[in-house]
Design a protein around this motif. Structure first.
Motif, PDB file in Angstrom:
ATOM      1  N   HIS A  41     -33.081   7.428   1.271  1.00  0.00           N
ATOM      2  CA  HIS A  41     -33.014   7.821   0.352  1.00  0.00           C
ATOM      3  C   HIS A  41     -31.637   8.836  -0.151  1.00  0.00           C
ATOM      4  O   HIS A  41     -30.673   9.176  -0.609  1.00  0.00           O
ATOM      5  CB  HIS A  41     -34.235   8.537  -0.177  1.00  0.00           C
ATOM      6  N   GLY A  42     -31.148   9.679   1.666  1.00  0.00           N
ATOM      7  CA  GLY A  42     -29.995  10.547   0.999  1.00  0.00           C
ATOM      8  C   GLY A  42     -28.569   9.507   0.768  1.00  0.00           C
ATOM      9  O   GLY A  42     -27.650   9.870   0.628  1.00  0.00           O
ATOM     10  N   GLU A  43     -28.925   8.659   2.375  1.00  0.00           N
ATOM     11  CA  GLU A  43     -27.425   7.726   2.107  1.00  0.00           C
ATOM     12  C   GLU A  43     -27.481   6.420   0.172  1.00  0.00           C
ATOM     13  O   GLU A  43     -25.712   6.765   0.534  1.00  0.00           O
ATOM     14  CB  GLU A  43     -27.560   6.572   2.846  1.00  0.00           C
ATOM     15  N   GLU A  44     -28.546   7.346  -0.212  1.00  0.00           N
ATOM     16  CA  GLU A  44     -28.131   6.340  -1.911  1.00  0.00           C
ATOM     17  C   GLU A  44     -27.974   7.223  -2.933  1.00  0.00           C
ATOM     18  O   GLU A  44     -27.505   6.722  -3.227  1.00  0.00           O
ATOM     19  CB  GLU A  44     -29.236   5.835  -2.024  1.00  0.00           C
ATOM     20  N   THR A  45     -28.118   8.623  -2.676  1.00  0.00           N
ATOM     21  CA  THR A  45     -27.926   9.594  -3.171  1.00  0.00           C
ATOM     22  C   THR A  45     -27.578  10.536  -2.824  1.00  0.00           C
ATOM     23  O   THR A  45     -27.013  12.063  -3.950  1.00  0.00           O
ATOM     24  CB  THR A  45     -29.783  10.287  -4.099  1.00  0.00           C
ATOM     25  N   SER A  55     -26.698  -0.403   7.067  1.00  0.00           N
ATOM     26  CA  SER A  55     -26.252  -0.818   6.288  1.00  0.00           C
ATOM     27  C   SER A  55     -25.306  -0.201   5.467  1.00  0.00           C
ATOM     28  O   SER A  55     -24.452   0.108   4.970  1.00  0.00           O
ATOM     29  CB  SER A  55     -26.767  -2.151   6.072  1.00  0.00           C
ATOM     30  N   LEU A  56     -26.495   0.629   4.490  1.00  0.00           N
ATOM     31  CA  LEU A  56     -25.668   1.838   3.818  1.00  0.00           C
ATOM     32  C   LEU A  56     -25.308   3.108   4.411  1.00  0.00           C
ATOM     33  O   LEU A  56     -24.100   3.794   3.930  1.00  0.00           O
ATOM     34  CB  LEU A  56     -27.046   2.612   3.704  1.00  0.00           C
ATOM     35  N   ARG A  57     -25.300   3.290   5.873  1.00  0.00           N
ATOM     36  CA  ARG A  57     -24.250   4.582   6.653  1.00  0.00           C
ATOM     37  C   ARG A  57     -22.943   3.857   6.747  1.00  0.00           C
ATOM     38  O   ARG A  57     -22.344   4.511   6.492  1.00  0.00           O
ATOM     39  CB  ARG A  57     -25.094   5.369   8.372  1.00  0.00           C
ATOM     40  N   GLY A  58     -22.755   2.668   6.614  1.00  0.00           N
ATOM     41  CA  GLY A  58     -21.572   2.199   7.659  1.00  0.00           C
ATOM     42  C   GLY A  58     -20.658   1.775   6.466  1.00  0.00           C
ATOM     43  O   GLY A  58     -19.855   2.128   6.319  1.00  0.00           O
ATOM     44  N   ALA A  93     -38.147  -2.014  11.121  1.00  0.00           N
ATOM     45  CA  ALA A  93     -37.164  -2.887  10.986  1.00  0.00           C
ATOM     46  C   ALA A  93     -36.695  -3.343  10.571  1.00  0.00           C
ATOM     47  O   ALA A  93     -35.195  -2.851  10.046  1.00  0.00           O
ATOM     48  CB  ALA A  93     -37.852  -3.852  11.898  1.00  0.00           C
ATOM     49  N   GLU A  94     -36.831  -3.533   8.680  1.00  0.00           N
ATOM     50  CA  GLU A  94     -36.537  -3.091   7.440  1.00  0.00           C
ATOM     51  C   GLU A  94     -35.275  -1.963   7.370  1.00  0.00           C
ATOM     52  O   GLU A  94     -34.811  -1.687   7.152  1.00  0.00           O
ATOM     53  CB  GLU A  94     -37.056  -3.796   6.664  1.00  0.00           C
ATOM     54  N   LEU A  95     -36.447  -1.301   8.517  1.00  0.00           N
ATOM     55  CA  LEU A  95     -35.391   0.591   7.097  1.00  0.00           C
ATOM     56  C   LEU A  95     -34.655   0.982   7.995  1.00  0.00           C
ATOM     57  O   LEU A  95     -33.364   1.346   7.890  1.00  0.00           O
ATOM     58  CB  LEU A  95     -36.897   0.930   6.762  1.00  0.00           C
ATOM     59  N   LEU A  96     -34.583   0.330   9.544  1.00  0.00           N
ATOM     60  CA  LEU A  96     -33.505   0.500  10.319  1.00  0.00           C
ATOM     61  C   LEU A  96     -32.277  -0.176  10.349  1.00  0.00           C
ATOM     62  O   LEU A  96     -31.559   0.440   9.631  1.00  0.00           O
ATOM     63  CB  LEU A  96     -34.332   0.351  11.572  1.00  0.00           C
ATOM     64  N   ASP A  97     -32.150  -1.335   9.207  1.00  0.00           N
ATOM     65  CA  ASP A  97     -31.088  -1.914   8.770  1.00  0.00           C
ATOM     66  C   ASP A  97     -30.794  -1.566   7.808  1.00  0.00           C
ATOM     67  O   ASP A  97     -29.410  -1.625   7.632  1.00  0.00           O
ATOM     68  CB  ASP A  97     -31.753  -3.559   8.473  1.00  0.00           C
ATOM     69  N   LYS A 144     -17.782   3.927   4.868  1.00  0.00           N
ATOM     70  CA  LYS A 144     -16.159   2.919   4.670  1.00  0.00           C
ATOM     71  C   LYS A 144     -15.505   4.197   3.286  1.00  0.00           C
ATOM     72  O   LYS A 144     -14.982   3.956   3.271  1.00  0.00           O
ATOM     73  CB  LYS A 144     -16.484   2.025   4.544  1.00  0.00           C
ATOM     74  N   GLU A 145     -16.366   4.177   2.415  1.00  0.00           N
ATOM     75  CA  GLU A 145     -16.183   5.200   1.630  1.00  0.00           C
ATOM     76  C   GLU A 145     -14.966   6.078   1.724  1.00  0.00           C
ATOM     77  O   GLU A 145     -14.693   7.005   1.509  1.00  0.00           O
ATOM     78  CB  GLU A 145     -16.880   5.159   0.566  1.00  0.00           C
ATOM     79  N   LEU A 146     -15.502   6.652   2.780  1.00  0.00           N
ATOM     80  CA  LEU A 146     -15.460   8.048   3.197  1.00  0.00           C
ATOM     81  C   LEU A 146     -14.114   8.139   4.007  1.00  0.00           C
ATOM     82  O   LEU A 146     -13.459   8.683   3.564  1.00  0.00           O
ATOM     83  CB  LEU A 146     -16.401   8.963   4.429  1.00  0.00           C
TER      84      LEU A 146
END
Lengths: 174, 174
Positions: free
Chosen positions: A51-55, A99-102, A91-95, A106-108
């Motif tokens: 949620h932190g990565e998203e918002t 992906s969001l962190r990556g 596993a889904e949450l880790l993936d 990239k945006e950063l």
């Protein structure tokens, strides 16, 4: 240490694989137990980080860069993950987190931030004036704090199993 | 959670890759700073974990299995690593830890421990009577405690850099 974006990014880049190593191959008992009422399990922490990565981090960085102190950040929902993670495997949450962190890193990178931009000020709805570099330093410390939480919660599951050694294991009483 | 050897081993197996992910690609500043006088850096913690693989866990398990309460464990030297790690790179320490942990887990597996053996008692030089399962539970909690320490020490390097966010980051004041 003084804040340096490249050194901060070293940590931000490694957190997904650290959590992957810690959590992907564990029995459910390690993943879903928490520290007692109102506390979070490793599974809950993963949802919170997603949620932190998203918002939180990159959206707030954009607000600072675009609007400065004129516009307060949206308050962060610390409980959103209880609903959003429902039914998903570890596993889904880790993936998802990886992906969001990556994408966020990239945006950063694409922002090509200057030293002057890192000193730009924004407004936190509760804490008041903050800077962009403080936001990124907080992102790093927030990652590390939640890794510490995950391992502490797991350690406590063996609080009784260590017997007399408890006296030598400060993590059990934190 | 009740102690189960297979669940304990899940954690013991993942610690080398967790530390690898956390530490291998970091700048020296993250690796060598500590929390102040008499405290340990992530580099020191790695040396301590290596010394544990060499002298603590499996050697003590053998003493319990062979001599029971009749023979106290050798006291563990908590400062041996300051001498032993000298001149070694982080990458070398990570590789050494991974290799020793792998060998120790193979030894553990080869013991084919029964439930009755896990209840066997030994004598700690300071704590008194302990059991084999308590020794292995302590091995797990000891790993997790030192992972928590490593991330806490790194987080504190940004104690001033987070500005007002400090109030929301309990890891900075532990």
């Amino acid at each position: 240490m003084e804040f340096q974006l490249e050194q901060a990014t070293e940590i931000l880049r490694s957190t997904p694989s650290t959590l992957n190593s810690l959590l992907r191959h564990l029995s459910d008992a390690w993943i879903f137990h928490n520290e007692g009422p109102e506390s979070w399990s490793p599974y809950d922490v993963l949802g919170h980080l997603i949620h932190g990565e998203e918002t939180d981090w990159i959206p707030r960085a954009k607000i600072i860069l675009e609007d400065g102190e004129a516009r307060s950040f949206e308050p962060f929902d610390r409980f959103a993950m209880f609903e959003k993670s429902r039914g998903k495997s570890v596993a889904e949450l880790l993936d998802t987190f990886e992906s969001l962190r990556g994408l966020n890193l990239k945006e950063l990178e694409a922002m090509h931030l200057t030293a002057a931009e890192l000193e730009k000020r924004g407004r936190h709805p509760e804490l008041g004036v903050v800077t962009l570099s403080q936001l990124f330093a907080t992102w790093v410390v927030h990652d590390l704090g939640h890794i510490a939480q995950v391992v502490r919660v797991m350690a406590k599951q063996y609080g009784d199993e260590v017997g007399q050694w408890r006296a030598y294991l400060p993590i059990l009483v934190k």
